[in-house]
Design a protein around this motif. Structure first.
Motif, PDB file in Angstrom:
ATOM      1  N   ARG A  26      47.433  32.527  41.625  1.00  0.00           N
ATOM      2  CA  ARG A  26      46.387  32.145  42.567  1.00  0.00           C
ATOM      3  C   ARG A  26      45.926  33.351  43.380  1.00  0.00           C
ATOM      4  N   GLN A  27      46.845  34.261  43.686  1.00  0.00           N
ATOM      5  CA  GLN A  27      46.469  35.416  44.499  1.00  0.00           C
ATOM      6  C   GLN A  27      45.619  36.416  43.726  1.00  0.00           C
ATOM      7  N   LEU A  28      45.622  36.332  42.409  1.00  0.00           N
ATOM      8  CA  LEU A  28      44.812  37.216  41.586  1.00  0.00           C
ATOM      9  C   LEU A  28      43.574  36.526  41.028  1.00  0.00           C
ATOM     10  N   ALA A  29      43.319  35.290  41.443  1.00  0.00           N
ATOM     11  CA  ALA A  29      42.154  34.549  40.942  1.00  0.00           C
ATOM     12  C   ALA A  29      40.866  35.291  41.270  1.00  0.00           C
ATOM     13  N   GLY A  30      39.986  35.401  40.286  1.00  0.00           N
ATOM     14  CA  GLY A  30      38.706  36.063  40.479  1.00  0.00           C
ATOM     15  C   GLY A  30      38.730  37.559  40.250  1.00  0.00           C
ATOM     16  N   THR A  31      39.871  38.091  39.814  1.00  0.00           N
ATOM     17  CA  THR A  31      39.968  39.536  39.605  1.00  0.00           C
ATOM     18  C   THR A  31      38.975  40.026  38.564  1.00  0.00           C
ATOM     19  N   GLY A  59      41.410  35.211  45.014  1.00  0.00           N
ATOM     20  CA  GLY A  59      42.747  35.349  45.539  1.00  0.00           C
ATOM     21  C   GLY A  59      42.855  36.459  46.567  1.00  0.00           C
ATOM     22  N   ARG A  60      43.922  36.419  47.355  1.00  0.00           N
ATOM     23  CA  ARG A  60      44.110  37.388  48.432  1.00  0.00           C
ATOM     24  C   ARG A  60      44.190  38.822  47.906  1.00  0.00           C
ATOM     25  N   ARG A  61      44.843  38.999  46.769  1.00  0.00           N
ATOM     26  CA  ARG A  61      45.040  40.346  46.244  1.00  0.00           C
ATOM     27  C   ARG A  61      44.056  40.705  45.121  1.00  0.00           C
ATOM     28  N   ALA A  62      43.110  39.827  44.846  1.00  0.00           N
ATOM     29  CA  ALA A  62      42.149  40.089  43.768  1.00  0.00           C
ATOM     30  C   ALA A  62      41.258  41.301  44.057  1.00  0.00           C
ATOM     31  N   PRO A  63      40.696  41.465  45.277  1.00  0.00           N
ATOM     32  CA  PRO A  63      39.845  42.646  45.526  1.00  0.00           C
ATOM     33  C   PRO A  63      40.593  43.960  45.328  1.00  0.00           C
ATOM     34  N   LEU A  64      41.825  44.036  45.821  1.00  0.00           N
ATOM     35  CA  LEU A  64      42.606  45.257  45.651  1.00  0.00           C
ATOM     36  C   LEU A  64      42.897  45.517  44.181  1.00  0.00           C
ATOM     37  N   THR A  65      43.231  44.458  43.446  1.00  0.00           N
ATOM     38  CA  THR A  65      43.529  44.619  42.025  1.00  0.00           C
ATOM     39  C   THR A  65      42.300  45.093  41.261  1.00  0.00           C
ATOM     40  N   ALA A  66      41.144  44.515  41.556  1.00  0.00           N
ATOM     41  CA  ALA A  66      39.915  44.912  40.867  1.00  0.00           C
ATOM     42  C   ALA A  66      39.572  46.364  41.164  1.00  0.00           C
ATOM     43  N   ALA A  67      39.737  46.787  42.427  1.00  0.00           N
ATOM     44  CA  ALA A  67      39.435  48.172  42.788  1.00  0.00           C
ATOM     45  C   ALA A  67      40.363  49.141  42.066  1.00  0.00           C
ATOM     46  N   ALA A  84      55.228  52.902  43.363  1.00  0.00           N
ATOM     47  CA  ALA A  84      55.677  52.779  44.747  1.00  0.00           C
ATOM     48  C   ALA A  84      54.509  52.543  45.699  1.00  0.00           C
ATOM     49  N   GLN A  85      53.467  53.342  45.562  1.00  0.00           N
ATOM     50  CA  GLN A  85      52.312  53.189  46.451  1.00  0.00           C
ATOM     51  C   GLN A  85      51.577  51.894  46.175  1.00  0.00           C
ATOM     52  N   GLY A  86      51.470  51.506  44.895  1.00  0.00           N
ATOM     53  CA  GLY A  86      50.817  50.245  44.568  1.00  0.00           C
ATOM     54  C   GLY A  86      51.564  49.064  45.150  1.00  0.00           C
ATOM     55  N   ALA A  87      52.904  49.078  45.054  1.00  0.00           N
ATOM     56  CA  ALA A  87      53.704  47.991  45.620  1.00  0.00           C
ATOM     57  C   ALA A  87      53.524  47.907  47.130  1.00  0.00           C
ATOM     58  N   LEU A  88      53.467  49.067  47.784  1.00  0.00           N
ATOM     59  CA  LEU A  88      53.259  49.074  49.236  1.00  0.00           C
ATOM     60  C   LEU A  88      51.889  48.515  49.598  1.00  0.00           C
ATOM     61  N   ALA A  89      50.865  48.905  48.840  1.00  0.00           N
ATOM     62  CA  ALA A  89      49.516  48.397  49.111  1.00  0.00           C
ATOM     63  C   ALA A  89      49.449  46.885  48.937  1.00  0.00           C
ATOM     64  N   TYR A  90      50.078  46.364  47.876  1.00  0.00           N
ATOM     65  CA  TYR A  90      50.072  44.920  47.649  1.00  0.00           C
ATOM     66  C   TYR A  90      50.842  44.193  48.747  1.00  0.00           C
ATOM     67  N   ALA A  91      51.962  44.759  49.193  1.00  0.00           N
ATOM     68  CA  ALA A  91      52.730  44.125  50.261  1.00  0.00           C
ATOM     69  C   ALA A  91      51.929  44.070  51.554  1.00  0.00           C
ATOM     70  N   LEU A  92      51.233  45.165  51.867  1.00  0.00           N
ATOM     71  CA  LEU A  92      50.419  45.194  53.089  1.00  0.00           C
ATOM     72  C   LEU A  92      49.236  44.244  52.993  1.00  0.00           C
ATOM     73  N   ALA A  93      48.619  44.177  51.802  1.00  0.00           N
ATOM     74  CA  ALA A  93      47.456  43.300  51.635  1.00  0.00           C
ATOM     75  C   ALA A  93      47.821  41.836  51.848  1.00  0.00           C
ATOM     76  N   GLY A  94      49.055  41.464  51.550  1.00  0.00           N
ATOM     77  CA  GLY A  94      49.464  40.076  51.710  1.00  0.00           C
ATOM     78  C   GLY A  94      49.880  39.719  53.115  1.00  0.00           C
ATOM     79  N   ARG A  95      49.877  40.682  54.018  1.00  0.00           N
ATOM     80  CA  ARG A  95      50.367  40.455  55.376  1.00  0.00           C
ATOM     81  C   ARG A  95      49.301  40.681  56.447  1.00  0.00           C
TER      82      ARG A  95
END
Length: 527
Positions: free
Chosen positions: A3-8, A122-130, A249-260
């Motif tokens: 659900r968080q990646l919906a629309g990627t 989804g919450r993380r879809a914009p970051l994933t698409a970028a 490592a940086q990707g995991a940090l970005a995803y963690a921050l995006a969800g918070r």
């Protein structure tokens, strides 16, 4: 997670459509920079003995090592990796940070992301698409480099392509983290650019003291990892794992921050302004908005001037008896004494880079307009010309400042006394008419057709490419004449200064600026 990646996929298609011009141009320009090097270097160093002698001289010059790194192989492929590998990685990094920030923090800053998030996104879809868009662009750069250099050795070509793509992707994930931390796209780009600049400084500091490239400082930099892959020089495939680890490592940090955090919010809040305003006019506002960028460019030009100036005395030793290398330097810097020709070439290079600053500074007007910050200001007793004039004063005056500092660095680095330092400053300031002409073209594009204003980057980039690789590739003079920098006198060292081209370029810059301001005054603001 699904659900968080919906629309990627839809957001990725949107990002690629929006970047359908910028991204292919940047990918092709970066790739061509690398794949054109073997022919250019082959025309200069025709025999293996000449290449071996040149490689030895380059490794013995600490300033050249700081700028380009050590040479690990004296083949054409090895010299290509030495000459263009790190700079291609820097270009890939700039492209990556622009793409990621544009489709994350900039979308939130303008409010478009909030509208998109109202749909099935989804919450993380914009970051994933970028990140996917940046990964695709870097993969294309790596693929083109591999294909273009395959004739020099398939293994080395693949190693260099993967290294450049890996460095670009590392910067992309760093930009993703910056987009979560900062509250504006400009701040996010600044943080990511600072990370890239710090990586270059670490690499340069490490390489300047270690000819073999084994300094701990070099290992601390992703740009240093590009060197350590040793494309065409006994490849170290395991170094590629460092890129993968940094991206993860940086990707995991970005995803963690995006969800918070909420859309539009950031972890590093901006400082509140004073209770009472301190800005006395539009000029003060423009300075307040652009002072950070100008100070950063000023420091960079001073440091670059010091490095280039320190290399001037070793130019004769580096060239030796190689007539073609001497000819290239003379084409860039004029037919004066070789050290003067080298300084003139470096002054010209600083002018080419200053064109990027003036375009960036002029286009701040477009950013203020598209961000809907100009309209409330202009609703008061502030005219458009007065508003634009403040930003243009920073753009054109700032370009003079950074070039003067670059000239000061050249003179001090060369260490030949006050008179020579003044001559170096004058040589850099002689680049101003061409720099202002490109800046004036940006003003015209912004004033007449704001949607086409980013095309000014293409103009500045073309001038930079012609000035950098044109002399080495023996580009026809008719093509070289398209750049305003071609018509400038080669200082220092010129016996006579041709004032007519300087006057004509300055007049052209004034005319283009006046036309751009006139059209700005009579058109509607972008809604």
């Amino acid at each position: 997670m699904k659900r968080q990646l919906a629309g990627t996929a839809a957001l990725l298609r949107l990002a690629l459509r929006r970047d359908r011009v910028m991204m292919p141009v940047w990918v092709l320009a970066t790739s061509l920079l690398v794949v054109s090097m073997p022919n250019a270097l082959g025309s200069v160093y025709e025999t293996a003995a000449e290449r071996a002698t040149a490689a030895s001289a380059m490794n013995a010059n600490s300033s050249l090592r700081a700028l380009y790194g050590p040479v690990f192989a004296d083949s054409l492929g090895g010299l290509t990796a030495w000459r263009a590998g790190v700079f291609a990685a820097v270009l890939a990094g700039i492209m990556s940070l622009v793409v990621v920030v544009r489709h994350t923090r900039e979308e939130e800053e303008t409010g478009r992301q909030e509208l998109l998030s109202a749909a099935m996104v989804g919450r993380r879809a914009p970051l994933t698409a970028a990140l996917l868009a940046a990964l695709l662009a870097n993969s294309l750069v790596g693929l083109l480099i591999t294909a273009g250099l395959a004739g020099q050795g398939a293994t080395g070509a693949l190693a260099l392509g993967l290294a450049v793509a890996g460095a670009g992707t590392v910067v992309a994930t760093a930009a993703a983290v910056a987009a979560q931390l900062t509250e504006s796209a400009r701040a996010a780009k600044g943080v990511a650019a600072a990370v890239l600049g710090a990586a270059f400084v670490l690499k340069a500091a490490g390489d300047s003291g270690a000819a073999a490239g084994e300094s701990a400082l070099t290992w601390a930099s992703p740009l240093g990892w590009v060197e350590h892959v040793r494309a065409f020089g006994g490849e170290r495939w395991w170094v590629l794992a460092l890129f993968a680890a940094a991206v993860a490592a940086q990707g995991a940090l970005a995803y963690a921050l995006a969800g918070r955090r909420d859309v539009g919010m950031s972890f590093l809040a901006g400082r509140p302004g004073p209770a009472e305003g301190r800005l006395g006019g539009t000029g003060a506002l423009a300075w307040r908005l652009q002072r950070g960028s100008l100070l950063g460019w000023s420091a960079g030009f001073l440091i670059a001037g010091l490095v280039f100036g320190g290399m001037a005395e070793g130019a004769a030793d580096l060239v030796g008896d190689n007539a073609k290398t001497r000819e290239i330097i003379e084409r860039m810097g004029g037919r004066s004494a070789l050290s003067d020709a080298f300084l003139a070439a470096m002054a010209g290079m600083l002018g080419l880079v200053a064109a990027l600053f003036v375009v960036s500074s002029v286009l701040r007007l477009q950013a203020e307009e598209s961000g809907q910050r100009a309209e409330p200001l202009l609703a008061h007793a502030v005219g458009r010309l007065r508003w634009a004039g403040g930003h243009l004063a920073v753009a054109f005056g700032g370009s003079a400042l950074i070039l003067a500092l670059g000239g000061l660095g050249l003179g001090l680095g060369h260490g030949q006394g006050a008179a020579d330092t003044a001559g170096a400053v004058g040589a850099c300031l002689a680049q101003l008419p061409a720099v202002w002409t490109i800046g004036a073209l940006a003003v015209l594009l912004y004033g007449a057709a704001p949607r086409l204003a980013p095309a000014a980057w293409a103009v500045a980039g073309t001038a930079l490419a012609l000035g950098w690789v044109g002399p080495a590739l023996n580009v026809p003079q008719a093509v070289m004449d398209l750049s305003p920098f071609t018509h400038l006198p080669k200082l220092p060292g010129a016996t006579e200064i041709a004032w007519t081209p300087l006057a004509l370029l300055t007049t052209l810059a004034a005319a283009l600026t006046a036309t751009g301001l006139t059209t700005l005054r009579h058109r509607d603001l972008t809604p």
